[in-house]
Design a protein around this motif. Structure first.
Motif, short mmCIF file in Angstrom:
data_model
loop_
_atom_site.label_atom_id
_atom_site.label_comp_id
_atom_site.label_asym_id
_atom_site.label_seq_id
_atom_site.Cartn_x
_atom_site.Cartn_y
_atom_site.Cartn_z
N LEU A 150 0.74 -1.17 -0.23
CA LEU A 150 -0.01 -0.10 -0.24
C LEU A 150 0.68 1.26 0.03
O LEU A 150 0.43 2.52 -0.50
CB LEU A 150 -0.94 0.11 1.34
N LYS A 175 -0.34 7.94 3.89
CA LYS A 175 -0.16 7.57 5.35
C LYS A 175 0.07 8.48 6.28
O LYS A 175 0.01 8.38 7.49
CB LYS A 175 0.55 6.34 5.23
N VAL A 192 -5.14 2.80 3.72
CA VAL A 192 -3.97 2.88 3.56
C VAL A 192 -3.21 2.10 4.63
O VAL A 192 -2.08 1.87 4.27
CB VAL A 192 -3.44 4.44 3.71
N GLY A 243 0.64 5.73 -1.62
CA GLY A 243 0.20 5.34 -0.36
C GLY A 243 1.12 5.86 0.88
O GLY A 243 0.55 6.30 1.99
N PHE A 298 -5.48 3.37 -5.94
CA PHE A 298 -6.58 3.28 -4.69
C PHE A 298 -7.85 3.19 -5.21
O PHE A 298 -8.42 4.28 -5.77
CB PHE A 298 -6.06 4.34 -3.70
#
Length: 367
Positions: free
Chosen positions: A178, A209, A231, A205, A186
């Protein structure tokens, strides 16, 4: 903690260029050639493009006019939903030989929960290979698959090795997978949202995050929590064999642009009748009526009204759609009108309150 939650083995099966592949299977002369299902005529829209056509940039939802510019050798074939439905039923029959937990998303894709499967094979990866091989042998079409611990990751993974491939994201690889993922990959991040994320320095990702829940809530509203969770590998949605319908709609694209409300009323009457028939057939009703307007310049506008009661009758749907049409002036001549009902009486009113958790990289689970 995730270790306290049931860990599932989910397969997302996605047929490769389904409509176009069915046409090529039924007509061997089309094999290896760039074809598009739908899209014929000056007003047509491509429903699906073969991989030979995709090399030229042809894709679904593209106007036939643009598609033929990109690929002058493109062959248009008529859509045949009766045939697609027949093939889809044969494919689903194969799915149900492995598990009863099958959630179709459309005619050409579905989720399968194979945590406990009918043939007792512990490896979801081998199960996916087996299912894809049977679809090819028994139906004649290729399929791709994604395999992981939840529906979100499985769906993203199924697009990785298309066509005719599969990808497994093991539990211990979820976070890295991810973090490295382009934000456009996504599921749930559309073109507009991706551009907004780019403007805020979110490209992968890992970038996503790094943002706090408060930041995502502030800039992306109710979707903020979703982005924050997925995520981190958090996605609670289970495979539901009987998916709850959230909306029902019908729309028409016109051979000539309409500029008079009188002509639009005539079209809306037919659309409202179709929506009402579908509601009655499905034995559902809705409170929120939405009018969809696509203008000649392809800009899209929606207007909605929520009624205090559930409706399925043509007359009420039509009257409300007319009110919505008159709600504001039209920006241009109109090429498409649509009516949808949502807030249906089939909506699941239960709200699940799940405890926040994160994927443990130490988790081991045979895939």
């Amino acid at each position: 903690m995730l270790n306290d939650l049931p860990i599932r083995k989910i397969i997302h099966v996605d047929m490769d260029a389904f409509y176009a592949s069915v046409a090529q299977m039924d007509n061997p002369e089309l094999r290896g050639k760039p074809i598009a299902a739908g899209g014929g005529g000056t007003r047509g829209v491509v429903s699906a493009a073969s991989y030979e056509a995709r090399k030229f940039g042809v894709k679904s939802a593209m106007s036939g006019r643009l598609a033929i510019k990109l690929c002058p050798e493109l062959i248009f074939v008529k859509t045949d939903f009766a045939r697609y439905t027949e093939i889809s039923k044969r494919i689903r029959k194969i799915f149900f030989e492995y598990t009863d937990l099958v959630e179709p998303l459309s005619l050409d894709e579905a989720y399968l929960d194979v945590t406990d499967n009918k043939i007792g094979l512990p490896s979801a990866t081998l199960l996916a290979q087996n299912i894809r091989a049977r679809i090819y042998d028994e139906v004649g079409l290729t399929a791709s698959a994604g395999i992981s611990i939840n529906k979100f990751i499985a769906k993203v993974a199924s697009d990785y090795n298309k066509p005719n491939g599969q990808k497994t994201v093991n539990p211990e690889d979820v976070l890295k997978f991810l973090e490295d993922l382009d934000i456009r990959k996504f599921y749930g991040v559309g073109k507009v949202t991706a551009e907004k994320m780019y403007q805020k320095g979110i490209f992968t990702g890992k970038d996503l995050k790094s943002k706090t829940l408060e930041y995502l809530d502030e800039h992306f509203g109710k979707s903020g929590r979703y982005y924050y969770d997925v995520v981190r590998g958090i996605h609670y949605s289970e495979v539901k064999p009987n998916r709850i319908r959230k909306s029902l709609a019908a729309e028409r694209t016109f051979s000539e642009n309409l500029s008079s409300e009188i002509y639009m009323f005539e079209k809306l009457e037919h659309i409202a009748e179709e929506v009402s028939k579908r509601l009655l057939k499905s034995k559902v009703a809705g409170k929120t009526i939405t009018l969809k307007i696509k203008y000649s310049d392809f800009t899209l506008q929606t207007r909605s009204k929520t009624l205090p009661y559930f409706v399925s009758e043509k007359a009420i749907i039509l009257d409300t759609a007319k009110d919505l049409l008159y709600q504001d002036t039209l920006n241009n001549s109109v090429r498409l009108l649509g009516i949808s009902l949502s807030n249906l009486n089939t909506d699941d009113k239960k709200i699940k309150k799940e405890e926040e958790t994160a994927v443990s990289v130490q988790l081991k689970f045979e895939f």
